[in-house]
Design a protein around this motif. Structure first.
Motif, short mmCIF file in Angstrom:
data_model
loop_
_atom_site.label_atom_id
_atom_site.label_comp_id
_atom_site.label_asym_id
_atom_site.label_seq_id
_atom_site.Cartn_x
_atom_site.Cartn_y
_atom_site.Cartn_z
N ASP A 106 0.87 -1.27 0.05
CA ASP A 106 0.10 -0.01 0.00
C ASP A 106 1.01 1.17 0.12
O ASP A 106 0.37 2.29 -0.37
CB ASP A 106 -0.81 0.02 1.18
N GLU A 107 1.89 0.98 0.43
CA GLU A 107 3.08 2.31 0.75
C GLU A 107 3.75 2.61 -0.95
O GLU A 107 4.67 3.64 -0.71
CB GLU A 107 4.16 1.98 1.87
N VAL A 139 7.60 5.20 -10.11
CA VAL A 139 9.02 6.00 -10.24
C VAL A 139 8.56 7.44 -10.70
O VAL A 139 9.31 8.31 -10.17
CB VAL A 139 9.80 5.20 -11.14
N GLU A 140 7.69 7.52 -11.26
CA GLU A 140 7.14 8.91 -11.80
C GLU A 140 6.47 9.68 -10.85
O GLU A 140 6.30 10.92 -10.81
CB GLU A 140 6.66 8.93 -13.09
N THR A 154 5.73 11.49 -7.00
CA THR A 154 6.64 12.08 -5.89
C THR A 154 5.87 11.31 -4.34
O THR A 154 4.48 11.63 -4.34
CB THR A 154 6.60 13.50 -5.93
N PRO A 155 6.43 10.55 -3.96
CA PRO A 155 6.09 10.07 -2.66
C PRO A 155 5.39 11.21 -1.85
O PRO A 155 5.99 12.11 -1.46
CB PRO A 155 7.30 9.42 -1.98
N ILE A 156 4.26 10.83 -0.93
CA ILE A 156 3.68 11.65 0.00
C ILE A 156 3.82 11.04 1.34
O ILE A 156 3.48 9.82 1.23
CB ILE A 156 2.21 12.05 -0.45
N GLY A 157 4.00 11.75 2.41
CA GLY A 157 4.02 11.10 3.51
C GLY A 157 4.84 10.01 3.66
O GLY A 157 6.11 10.17 3.41
N ALA A 158 4.21 8.86 4.12
CA ALA A 158 5.09 7.69 4.38
C ALA A 158 5.22 6.63 3.06
O ALA A 158 5.52 5.53 3.15
CB ALA A 158 4.56 6.91 5.41
N GLN A 159 5.05 7.27 1.78
CA GLN A 159 5.10 6.55 0.55
C GLN A 159 6.66 6.30 0.15
O GLN A 159 7.43 7.10 0.48
CB GLN A 159 4.28 7.23 -0.40
N VAL A 160 6.71 5.32 -0.43
CA VAL A 160 8.03 5.02 -1.01
C VAL A 160 7.98 4.57 -2.56
O VAL A 160 7.07 4.01 -3.01
CB VAL A 160 9.15 3.96 -0.14
N ARG A 161 8.88 5.00 -3.25
CA ARG A 161 9.20 4.64 -4.71
C ARG A 161 9.16 3.06 -4.89
O ARG A 161 10.14 2.71 -4.03
CB ARG A 161 9.83 5.48 -5.62
N ASP A 162 8.81 2.58 -5.95
CA ASP A 162 8.97 1.06 -6.31
C ASP A 162 10.47 0.99 -6.67
O ASP A 162 10.70 1.44 -7.95
CB ASP A 162 7.99 0.76 -7.22
N MET A 163 11.37 0.34 -5.86
CA MET A 163 12.70 0.03 -6.32
C MET A 163 12.64 -1.33 -6.61
O MET A 163 13.56 -1.98 -7.46
CB MET A 163 13.66 0.30 -5.14
N ILE A 167 18.88 1.81 2.05
CA ILE A 167 18.71 1.37 0.73
C ILE A 167 20.35 1.87 0.03
O ILE A 167 20.65 1.04 -0.92
CB ILE A 167 17.70 1.85 0.02
#
Lengths: 407, 407
Positions: free
Chosen positions: B191-192, B196-197, B199-208, B377
Motif C-alpha cells: 500500500d505504501e 517511479v514517476e 512523488t511520494p507523499i507522507g510515508a510512501q516510497v517509490r517502487d525500487m 537502501i
C-alpha cells in the motif's frame, strides 16, 4: 620505423591518446539503462526516507519509557494506535503510550524508537508489555538518514549495475542521462575471405573475424556495424575505412594475414590524417602484428588476420581502448583459481595470453592449455579463459596455482 | 507448515522441480545470438579447413628434400610458383622444387610441409635456399584437421560466447537455432509503494524492487515485463499474479514487508494450482522471508519487501532458478581475491551473503563490509560484491583472504 611495444607500453599509449575522447550524451528510459554510463552526477531530489521510518515490525515508543526494563520487569504502555503502511499517523505518542508500527511504516510524532514485536506481549486489554529497552533511534531510519536531499548518490562515469538501476528508480528518474554508446565499424580484408552465407570454394575461408569482433563489441556495450569483406587492394580498403571512420568512433580492420596485406592496412591507416599511425607491433603472443592509429580523436585498429589472434588482441587491447575512450577505469577483474595440469615453458621477452580449458577435479579446478596445431580455429571454442604470463616469467609449472580470466 | 530450508536444500529443491522446464525454440540471425543458448548440436557441414592450409609464410616443399639440411648445408630447390591467397594452386611440387605460400594459403599438390620464410634465402636466380628441415605436416593444417565434416563443434545447451559466435560464422550459420528467452513477469505489492514517476507523499516510497529484479533479469538474458504496483489485497494480487503466470515462464512478486502482506502472497501462490507452494523461508541473511511455488511447470517467487534483501535473494536464488529452467549448469564462478579489513562475526545456523566494497591498497585489494543501519537502501550502491559466509563458519577475521563475487 616503429618499435614493437610491450603490453604495458601499449596500454600507456592508449591512455595517452584516447583518455579525452568526446563522448556524446543522451537520455534513455530507466528500464533500458542497464550497463550504460552515467553522463552526470545523480543527486537525491528529496530526503530518503522522506519520513522517520521503522525498520522492524513492533511498537513505537518514547525510548526513555523503556530504560531499565527486563523480562521480569516489563514496561506497561497504553496502546494508542496502529500505523498503516504508506499512511501518515494521525496521532502522537506521549510518555506512557505506544503504537504498533509495521516495517517501513512511519514513526508517529513523539516516538523515537521501536521495540521489536518479539519483545512484546499483548493481553488484549489495551495495554502492551515491552520487555526490552531501546535507545533513541533504535530500529528507526530517520528522515534523510539513508540519503539526504541534494546528496550525490551515483557519480558521473558509473556503469549502471542492477542495484544502481534500482536506486535510480528510488530517486525517481524515469529517464536517465547517459553517454551515447560508442559505435564501432568492423571491416574484414583478404582475397581469400568470403561471407558467412557463402560456401567457400577451393582455398577460400568464411569471414569469422568480423563476427568475433562484433560479438566482443556487443558484449562491451557498443553499437557494432559490419562493413563487409574488402579485397586486398589499397583503394578499396582506403575507401571503406574512410567511410567507416566517418560513421563510427572506432574502426577495427582484421587483416588478411599475408605480408602484402599487412602493409596495405598500415599504409591506409597512416594516410587517413593526423596524428596517424601510433603503433605497429606488440610484443605479445598471440597477436604481434597489431596496428593502432588515430584520426582526429577517433581510433583505428588493425587486428591480426588469424581469428584466434584477432580475438585475443581485441579482448585485451580493444577492450582497454574502448574503456579508455568511455572514461571508464578498469575495475576489479575477477578470475577463477585453478591448478595448471602441465608444465608450460614461456617465450622470454614477450608476454603471453595462454588459452586454457577448465575442468572440475573434485574440489579443485584444473586448467589445461588448449593445445593443437598453431592456427587451429576450433581451439577458440574449447578455451574457457586465459592465463596471463608475464614477460619476465620463465614459464609455469604443473601443479602451480594460476588465475584464469574467463573469456 | 513449512520448515525453513537451508541454502543447499533450496538449491536442491529448485533443481528437483525445475530441471525439466520445457524451453521453446526459435532461430535468430547470427549477429543477434550472443548470450543465447543453442537448442541443438551444431556440426560442421564441410571440412575445416577445406584444403591443406599453410599456417606460416614460407616455402612449400616435399619434406624429404629438407631432411638433414642446416645453415652450412642448405637445400637448394627450384622455385616453381607462388600461391595466391584464396586461390587453388595450378601447379604441383615435385622433389627438388618449392613454391612460395602465404599464411592461410593452400599447399600445392605434392608438397607436405612448409619451411618458414626466415629460414630461406632467395638470390633471385630462380632457386631458393632453405636452411631448416621440416617433417611431413610441419606448418600445415591438413584438410579437416581443425574440424572434420559432421563433427559436432558446439553442443546443445551452450550459452553462445563471442568466440562461439565467430565459430558459427566459420561454420556458415547465418541463422542460429536457440532456445527462446525465458519471460519473467514482475509485480510489486504494498500500500505504501508508488511509481517511479510519482512523488511520494507522507510515508510512501517509490517502487525500487521492480526495477532491481528487472535489471537482474535483463542481465541474465530474460525478457522482463513489469506488472506494476498492486495494493495489499488478496483479490487484486491474485488477479495480477494469474495474468502474469499466464503470460510468463517465471513470476517474481516482491512483497510489502508487513506481516499481513506476506501472508497474502503465500495464500495467492498456494491457491494458483498444483503443485503449489514449495518453499516458505530460507535460513539465509539477508532474505529469510522468501517464497517459491510452482504452477504447472512455471515458477512463482515471492521476494522480501526490502530492496536490498530482494536484490540479494534474486541474485542468488532467482539466478539459480533461471539457469536451472534453461538447462544451464552453473559454470566456473569468477571472484576477486581480497583481504578483509575488519573482524566480522557470523550468525550461526544460517548462511550469510555479506555485501562488501572493494578498494585498492597498493598491490592488495581490501574488502570492507558495507555497514550502516539495517534497512538502508543506499548501501546497495556502495557494494561491489558479496562474500559468502558458510553456515558452519564462526565468522571472518581481519586480514583474512576472502573471495568476493562481484555484483
Amino acid at each position: 620505423m616503429f618499435d614493437v611495444k610491450s603490453v604495458r607500453e601499449t596500454f600507456a599509449l592508449i591512455e595517452t591518446h584516447f583518455s579525452n575522447y568526446p563522448m556524446e550524451k543522451e537520455t534513455v528510459p530507466l528500464d533500458q539503462c542497464l550497463g550504460r554510463i552515467l553522463s552526470r552526477d545523480i543527486a537525491a531530489r528529496e530526503d530518503m526516507p522522506a519520513f522517520h521510518r521503522s525498520s522492524v515490525d513492533g511498537y513505537a515508543v518514547t525510548s526513555k519509557d523503556t530504560f531499565g526494563v527486563s523480562e521480569s520487569m516489563p514496561a506497561q504502555l497504553r496502546l494508542v494506535g496502529e500505523v498503516k503502511m504508506g499512511e501518515k499517523p494521525d496521532f502522537v505518542i506521549r510518555s506512557g503510550e505506544s503504537a504498533y508500527v509495521p516495517t517501513g511504516g512511519e514513526l508517529p510524532q513523539g516516538a523515537d524508537g521501536v521495540v521489536m514485536m518479539e519483545y512484546s506481549e499483548d493481553f488484549g486489554d489495551g495495554d502492551i508489555f515491552l520487555n526490552k529497552s531501546v535507545a533513541p533511534g533504535n530500529n528507526v531510519i530517520f528522515r534523510g538518514d539513508d540519503v539526504a536531499v541534494d546528496q550525490v548518490v551515483l557519480q558521473k562515469g558509473r556503469r549502471i549495475r542492477p542495484q544502481d538501476l534500482a536506486m535510480l528508480a528510488g530517486l525517481g528518474l524515469a529517464v536517465v542521462p547517459v553517454q551515447k554508446k560508442l559505435k564501432i565499424g568492423i571491416i574484414s580484408t583478404g582475397d581469400e575471405v568470403v561471407g558467412v552465407e557463402e560456401t567457400p570454394i577451393g582455398a577460400q575461408v568464411r569471414d569469422m573475424n568480423s563476427y568475433g569482433v562484433l560479438a566482443l563489441s556487443q558484449g562491451l556495450g557498443l553499437e557494432a556495424a559490419l562493413y563487409g569483406i574488402v579485397k586486398d587492394d589499397f583503394d578499396r580498403i582506403d575507401a571503406t575505412v574512410r567511410k567507416a571512420v566517418e560513421e563510427n568512433d572506432v574502426v577495427a580492420i582484421s587483416g588478411g594475414s599475408s605480408v602484402g596485406t599487412k602493409d596495405v592496412t598500415v599504409k591506409v591507416i597512416d594516410g587517413l590524417g593526423a596524428p596517424g599511425l601510433l603503433l605497429h607491433g606488440i610484443a605479445v603472443k598471440p597477436g604481434k602484428p597489431t596496428i593502432l592509429g588515430k584520426v582526429g580523436e577517433k581510433a583505428v585498429m588493425g587486428l591480426p588476420g588469424h581469428p584466434a589472434s584477432a580475438f585475443v588482441i581485441f579482448q585485451i587491447f580493444g577492450k582497454h581502448l574502448i574503456r579508455t575512450m568511455e572514461g571508464q577505469k578498469e575495475g576489479f577483474a575477477p578470475f577463477v583459481e585453478a591448478v595448471l595440469g602441465v608444465n608450460y615453458p614461456s617465450n622470454h621477452g614477450r608476454e603471453e595470453y595462454l588459452s586454457v580449458s577448465l575442468q572440475k577435479n573434485g574440489e579443485e579446478t584444473l586448467a589445461m592449455p588448449v593445445f593443437g596445431k598453431s592456427g587451429m580455429i576450433s581451439l577458440m571454442t574449447k578455451a574457457d579463459g586465459y592465463v596471463h604470463i608475464k614477460r619476465e616469467s620463465e614459464g609455469l609449472n604443473k601443479g602451480q596455482t594460476v588465475q584464469v580470466t574467463l573469456f
